[in-house]
Structure formats: structure tokens, C-alpha cells
Design a protein around this motif. Structure first.
Motif, PDB file in Angstrom:
ATOM      1  N   GLU A 167     -14.715 -32.914  27.872  1.00 57.64           N
ATOM      2  CA  GLU A 167     -14.206 -31.732  27.157  1.00 57.64           C
ATOM      3  C   GLU A 167     -12.998 -31.102  27.845  1.00 57.64           C
ATOM      4  OE1 GLU A 167     -18.572 -31.960  26.017  1.00 57.64           O
ATOM      5  OE2 GLU A 167     -17.306 -32.430  27.735  1.00 57.64           O
ATOM      6  N   PHE A 168     -12.765 -31.426  29.101  1.00 56.68           N
ATOM      7  CA  PHE A 168     -11.661 -30.810  29.831  1.00 56.68           C
ATOM      8  C   PHE A 168     -10.300 -31.409  29.462  1.00 56.68           C
ATOM      9  CE2 PHE A 168     -14.902 -30.083  33.459  1.00 56.68           C
ATOM     10  CZ  PHE A 168     -15.411 -28.976  32.799  1.00 56.68           C
ATOM     11  N   GLY A 169     -10.310 -32.563  28.812  1.00 56.43           N
ATOM     12  CA  GLY A 169      -9.067 -33.204  28.425  1.00 56.43           C
ATOM     13  C   GLY A 169      -8.239 -32.333  27.505  1.00 56.43           C
ATOM     14  N   GLY A 170      -6.982 -32.119  27.844  1.00 56.12           N
ATOM     15  CA  GLY A 170      -6.094 -31.311  27.028  1.00 56.12           C
ATOM     16  C   GLY A 170      -6.319 -29.815  27.127  1.00 56.12           C
ATOM     17  N   LYS A 171      -7.260 -29.397  27.966  1.00 50.13           N
ATOM     18  CA  LYS A 171      -7.578 -27.968  28.060  1.00 50.13           C
ATOM     19  C   LYS A 171      -7.598 -27.456  29.504  1.00 50.13           C
ATOM     20  CE  LYS A 171     -10.462 -28.177  23.894  1.00 50.13           C
ATOM     21  NZ  LYS A 171     -11.842 -28.021  23.359  1.00 50.13           N
ATOM     22  N   ALA A 172      -8.073 -28.257  30.411  1.00 49.73           N
ATOM     23  CA  ALA A 172      -8.197 -27.818  31.798  1.00 49.73           C
ATOM     24  C   ALA A 172      -6.894 -28.055  32.561  1.00 49.73           C
ATOM     25  CB  ALA A 172      -9.354 -28.544  32.485  1.00 49.73           C
ATOM     26  N   GLN A 173      -6.868 -27.523  33.767  1.00 51.96           N
ATOM     27  CA  GLN A 173      -5.722 -27.707  34.653  1.00 51.96           C
ATOM     28  C   GLN A 173      -6.213 -28.052  36.049  1.00 51.96           C
ATOM     29  OE1 GLN A 173      -4.017 -23.757  34.057  1.00 51.96           O
ATOM     30  NE2 GLN A 173      -2.333 -24.649  32.888  1.00 51.96           N
ATOM     31  N   ALA A 174      -5.309 -28.592  36.848  1.00 46.74           N
ATOM     32  CA  ALA A 174      -5.554 -28.833  38.262  1.00 46.74           C
ATOM     33  C   ALA A 174      -4.474 -28.123  39.058  1.00 46.74           C
ATOM     34  CB  ALA A 174      -5.551 -30.330  38.569  1.00 46.74           C
ATOM     35  N   LEU A 175      -4.768 -27.847  40.304  1.00 44.10           N
ATOM     36  CA  LEU A 175      -3.768 -27.308  41.222  1.00 44.10           C
ATOM     37  C   LEU A 175      -3.327 -28.416  42.161  1.00 44.10           C
ATOM     38  CD1 LEU A 175      -5.518 -23.928  42.146  1.00 44.10           C
ATOM     39  CD2 LEU A 175      -3.523 -24.219  40.667  1.00 44.10           C
ATOM     40  N   ILE A 176      -2.031 -28.670  42.200  1.00 40.53           N
ATOM     41  CA  ILE A 176      -1.499 -29.696  43.082  1.00 40.53           C
ATOM     42  C   ILE A 176      -0.183 -29.191  43.662  1.00 40.53           C
ATOM     43  CG2 ILE A 176      -0.365 -30.961  41.179  1.00 40.53           C
ATOM     44  CD1 ILE A 176      -1.193 -33.577  42.706  1.00 40.53           C
ATOM     45  N   ASN A 177      -0.043 -29.303  44.946  1.00 37.79           N
ATOM     46  CA  ASN A 177       1.107 -28.726  45.658  1.00 37.79           C
ATOM     47  C   ASN A 177       1.271 -27.241  45.335  1.00 37.79           C
ATOM     48  OD1 ASN A 177       1.461 -31.259  46.647  1.00 37.79           O
ATOM     49  ND2 ASN A 177       3.432 -31.646  45.667  1.00 37.79           N
ATOM     50  N   ALA A 211      -5.461 -32.725  44.689  1.00 40.46           N
ATOM     51  CA  ALA A 211      -5.533 -31.983  43.431  1.00 40.46           C
ATOM     52  C   ALA A 211      -6.846 -31.205  43.420  1.00 40.46           C
ATOM     53  CB  ALA A 211      -5.472 -32.936  42.240  1.00 40.46           C
ATOM     54  N   THR A 212      -6.748 -29.915  43.300  1.00 38.45           N
ATOM     55  CA  THR A 212      -7.933 -29.052  43.284  1.00 38.45           C
ATOM     56  C   THR A 212      -8.325 -28.779  41.834  1.00 38.45           C
ATOM     57  OG1 THR A 212      -7.310 -28.029  45.388  1.00 38.45           O
ATOM     58  CG2 THR A 212      -8.853 -26.814  43.984  1.00 38.45           C
ATOM     59  N   LEU A 213      -9.528 -29.197  41.477  1.00 40.27           N
ATOM     60  CA  LEU A 213     -10.040 -29.020  40.118  1.00 40.27           C
ATOM     61  C   LEU A 213     -10.897 -27.762  39.998  1.00 40.27           C
ATOM     62  CD1 LEU A 213     -10.935 -32.762  39.638  1.00 40.27           C
ATOM     63  CD2 LEU A 213      -8.902 -31.591  38.815  1.00 40.27           C
ATOM     64  N   ILE A 214     -11.574 -27.431  41.081  1.00 41.90           N
ATOM     65  CA  ILE A 214     -12.259 -26.143  41.229  1.00 41.90           C
ATOM     66  C   ILE A 214     -11.901 -25.631  42.610  1.00 41.90           C
ATOM     67  CG2 ILE A 214     -14.468 -24.928  41.393  1.00 41.90           C
ATOM     68  CD1 ILE A 214     -15.712 -27.111  39.648  1.00 41.90           C
ATOM     69  N   GLY A 215     -11.396 -24.404  42.666  1.00 38.00           N
ATOM     70  CA  GLY A 215     -11.077 -23.841  43.968  1.00 38.00           C
ATOM     71  C   GLY A 215      -9.676 -23.265  44.017  1.00 38.00           C
ATOM     72  N   ARG A 216      -9.224 -23.034  45.225  1.00 37.44           N
ATOM     73  CA  ARG A 216      -7.982 -22.295  45.440  1.00 37.44           C
ATOM     74  C   ARG A 216      -6.939 -23.166  46.143  1.00 37.44           C
ATOM     75  NH1 ARG A 216      -6.604 -16.976  45.631  1.00 37.44           N
ATOM     76  NH2 ARG A 216      -8.748 -16.388  45.113  1.00 37.44           N
ATOM     77  N   GLN A 217      -5.697 -23.017  45.711  1.00 32.72           N
ATOM     78  CA  GLN A 217      -4.533 -23.518  46.427  1.00 32.72           C
ATOM     79  C   GLN A 217      -3.511 -22.396  46.466  1.00 32.72           C
ATOM     80  OE1 GLN A 217      -2.485 -27.122  45.499  1.00 32.72           O
ATOM     81  NE2 GLN A 217      -4.296 -28.431  45.682  1.00 32.72           N
ATOM     82  N   ASN A 218      -2.999 -22.123  47.653  1.00 33.32           N
ATOM     83  CA  ASN A 218      -2.095 -20.988  47.825  1.00 33.32           C
ATOM     84  C   ASN A 218      -2.747 -19.736  47.242  1.00 33.32           C
ATOM     85  OD1 ASN A 218      -0.395 -22.783  49.045  1.00 33.32           O
ATOM     86  ND2 ASN A 218       1.017 -22.950  47.328  1.00 33.32           N
ATOM     87  N   ARG A 219      -2.075 -19.062  46.321  1.00 27.03           N
ATOM     88  CA  ARG A 219      -2.626 -17.829  45.766  1.00 27.03           C
ATOM     89  C   ARG A 219      -3.268 -18.021  44.396  1.00 27.03           C
ATOM     90  NH1 ARG A 219       1.995 -13.242  47.200  1.00 27.03           N
ATOM     91  NH2 ARG A 219       1.950 -13.527  49.480  1.00 27.03           N
ATOM     92  N   ASP A 220      -3.327 -19.251  43.937  1.00 25.09           N
ATOM     93  CA  ASP A 220      -3.885 -19.515  42.616  1.00 25.09           C
ATOM     94  C   ASP A 220      -5.283 -20.102  42.755  1.00 25.09           C
ATOM     95  OD1 ASP A 220      -4.046 -19.607  39.901  1.00 25.09           O
ATOM     96  OD2 ASP A 220      -2.376 -20.999  39.607  1.00 25.09           O
ATOM     97  N   GLU A 221      -6.073 -19.966  41.695  1.00 25.20           N
ATOM     98  CA  GLU A 221      -7.456 -20.432  41.752  1.00 25.20           C
ATOM     99  C   GLU A 221      -7.928 -20.871  40.377  1.00 25.20           C
ATOM    100  OE1 GLU A 221     -11.804 -18.929  43.469  1.00 25.20           O
ATOM    101  OE2 GLU A 221     -10.273 -17.441  42.927  1.00 25.20           O
ATOM    102  N   ILE A 222      -8.674 -21.967  40.352  1.00 20.47           N
ATOM    103  CA  ILE A 222      -9.402 -22.414  39.165  1.00 20.47           C
ATOM    104  C   ILE A 222     -10.880 -22.247  39.473  1.00 20.47           C
ATOM    105  CG2 ILE A 222      -9.961 -24.376  37.687  1.00 20.47           C
ATOM    106  CD1 ILE A 222      -7.112 -25.425  38.298  1.00 20.47           C
TER     107      ILE A 222
END
Length: 286
Positions: A192-202, A233-244
Motif C-alpha cells: 500500500e505504500f507504493g506511490g504514497k509513502a516517502q523515504a529520507l535519503i541524504n 534510506a530511512t523509511l521510519i525515523g529521522r534524518q537531519n530535522r525531518d522525520e517519517i
């Protein structure tokens, strides 16, 4: 039930041991436990169960059905469950049946109903730093303990007209840099995450494009400079100041945060940290 208590007693006697148990009471969840529809009968059965050889009734407990909701009826129902439990305990006490540990509160009730803590509480989801509901989230400061990470296995350029993944649900409309992540629904990262979710990378957000596959998914890193194979690639969690968050993914999937974390399979290695230092790891390839 008394029948189950008797079976435990017989097994303990056969093994020559003493089994400590906690007795469950159904005050309104309609699952396991002694039913209180006939309270006097329940009192007799519980008393008889505590007298069985080979078992020691250390505790007694119930489970709340709607402590995580904030409606008036939910509060009334929770208090009614607690009242039933207290009345039962009073009846048992009058028959000299006492317990070392009496407990009712799950995570939600631990936060919302401190007057019901009794001798212990049973926190679950809050141990992960997740709130059992929006109502509870506003009443306690929590820090998520879990993150879910993958890494770019391949970075490639797609051309306009290319389509991505099964069913060709995503068509490329501009030169696109795609990173392929080796994680999919067999790992608990849902289709279900296809086309809807995001990842954090760099440190930046990248959209999941196309359908999530069993073992892989694709993210669009066109606007993120310098993405290379091996980048986390963070799928759940924080990178820098952003978070999923887990709640973000639960909303996409139309489920609850409990379900989202339970779906993460044992194919995913677990790495444990304390005070920012790695203290252990387990799982495949570790």
C-alpha cells in the motif's frame, strides 16, 4: 476458566513442580478470562482455582476495551470495567483469597487512569515510544525507539516513457534518477505504500514510485544531489530535522501503529543502541 486451571494443576503435579499463574477476568473485553455474567459463580470458580495443587495464583488481572478512546461512553465503560474488578476483588477478599499483584492498565490506561494502576501496569506500545491513540499522545511525551532503514542497492537513470514496477502504475515523465531499495512487503514494508509513502535519503524526502514489490521498492531521488549505492534510506525515523513516523505509514495503510510495527518481519536485522552506541545486533546477515 477453572477447567484450564485444573489442566495446569494436573500438568504441574505430573512434573513435580509448582506453577505461578495470573488469573484473568473478563470484565468487558469478551475475550479470555473468567466471565462475570454470573459473578457469584465466578468468585467460587476463582477461589477453587486458587486452591488447586501445583499452582500458585500470584496475580489477577483484566484488560480494558476502550481506555485509548476519549469519548464519554468510553470513559464510562472503562470505569465500569474497573468497578467490576474491584467488586470481584472485594468478594474474593471476603473469602480470604488475596493476590500479590492486581493489574488492569494497558498503555492507554496507564496514562489516562493513574487511579487504576493497582499493583502493576502492563505497558506495551509506549515502550516503543508510540502512543496508543491521538487522545493519549497529547497527554505524554514520547520519543520513538524504533527506526526502519534500508540502503540504495542501485542508482539508475530512467527516461520519459519508462514505467516502474508491477502493473506499470508509475510512468516517468522526465529524466529521473531512481534508487532501488532492497526492502518490500515480505519485510513488512507494505504494498500500500507504493506511490504514497516517502523515504529520507541524504536528509531529504524521496517519493516511493510504482508498486512496492516483495523484496524491493523504488524511490525518486532526481532532486536529491549525490545519491549513491550504499546511501542509507530511512523509511521510519529521522534524518537531519525531518522525520517519517510509524503513524504516517499507518495512516497510508489505513491501519494502526501497532499493526505497522508488528508487520516488520524477522527478515529485517535488528540493531540495538543505547545512549547512541551500538550494543548488539541480531538477524540475517549479521
Amino acid at each position: 476458566s477453572y477447567r484450564e486451571a485444573a489442566e495446569l494443576s494436573a500438568a504441574a503435579m505430573e512434573l513435580g513442580t509448582v506453577l505461578p499463574v495470573h488469573i484473568k477476568v473478563d470484565t468487558g473485553m469478551s475475550r479470555m478470562g473468567f466471565s462475570l455474567h454470573d459473578r457469584d459463580g465466578a468468585v467460587r470458580q476463582i477461589e477453587d482455582a486458587t486452591r488447586l495443587p501445583g499452582i500458585v495464583a500470584k496475580g489477577i488481572y483484566t484488560h480494558f476495551a476502550s481506555a485509548d478512546f476519549d469519548g464519554d461512553e468510553d470513559g464510562i465503560y472503562t470505569r465500569a470495567q474497573f468497578a467490576k474488578m474491584r467488586e470481584l476483588l472485594d468478594s474474593l477478599k471476603s473469602r480470604t483469597v488475596r493476590f500479590e499483584m492486581r493489574h488492569c492498565c494497558n498503555s492507554a490506561a496507564t496514562v489516562a487512569y493513574p487511579e487504576m494502576h493497582m499493583d502493576m501496569v502492563r505497558v506495551g506500545i509506549v515502550l516503543y515510544g508510540l502512543a496508543p491513540s491521538t487522545h493519549i499522545k497529547s497527554r505524554i511525551m514520547l520519543r520513538p525507539a524504533l527506526s526502519l532503514k534500508s540502503a540504495a542497492a542501485l542508482v539508475k537513470t530512467l527516461e520519459p516513457g519508462d514505467t516502474v514496477s508491477y502493473g506499470r502504475t508509475f510512468e516517468v515523465t522526465r529524466p529521473t534518477v531512481a534508487a532501488i531499495l532492497p526492502i518490500g512487503y515480505a519485510d513488512g514494508y507494505l504494498r500500500e505504500f507504493g506511490g504514497k509513502a516517502q523515504a529520507l535519503i541524504n536528509g531529504k524526502r524521496a517519493a516511493v514510485i510504482g508498486r512496492v514489490c516483495m523484496d524491493q521498492c523504488v524511490i525518486d531521488v532526481t532532486d536529491i544531489e549525490g545519491v549513491r549505492p550504499g546511501d542509507v534510506a530511512t523509511l521510519i525515523g529521522r534524518q537531519n530535522r525531518d522525520e517519517i513516523t510509524v503513524d504516517d505509514l499507518a495512516e497510508i495503510a489505513g491501519c494502526i501503529n501497532y499493526q505497522t510495527v508488528c508487520l516488520i518481519t524477522d527478515r529485517i536485522p535488528r540493531v540495538y543502541f543505547e545512549d547512541g552506541k551500538k550494543i548488539g545486533a541480531e538477524g540475517p546477515m549479521l
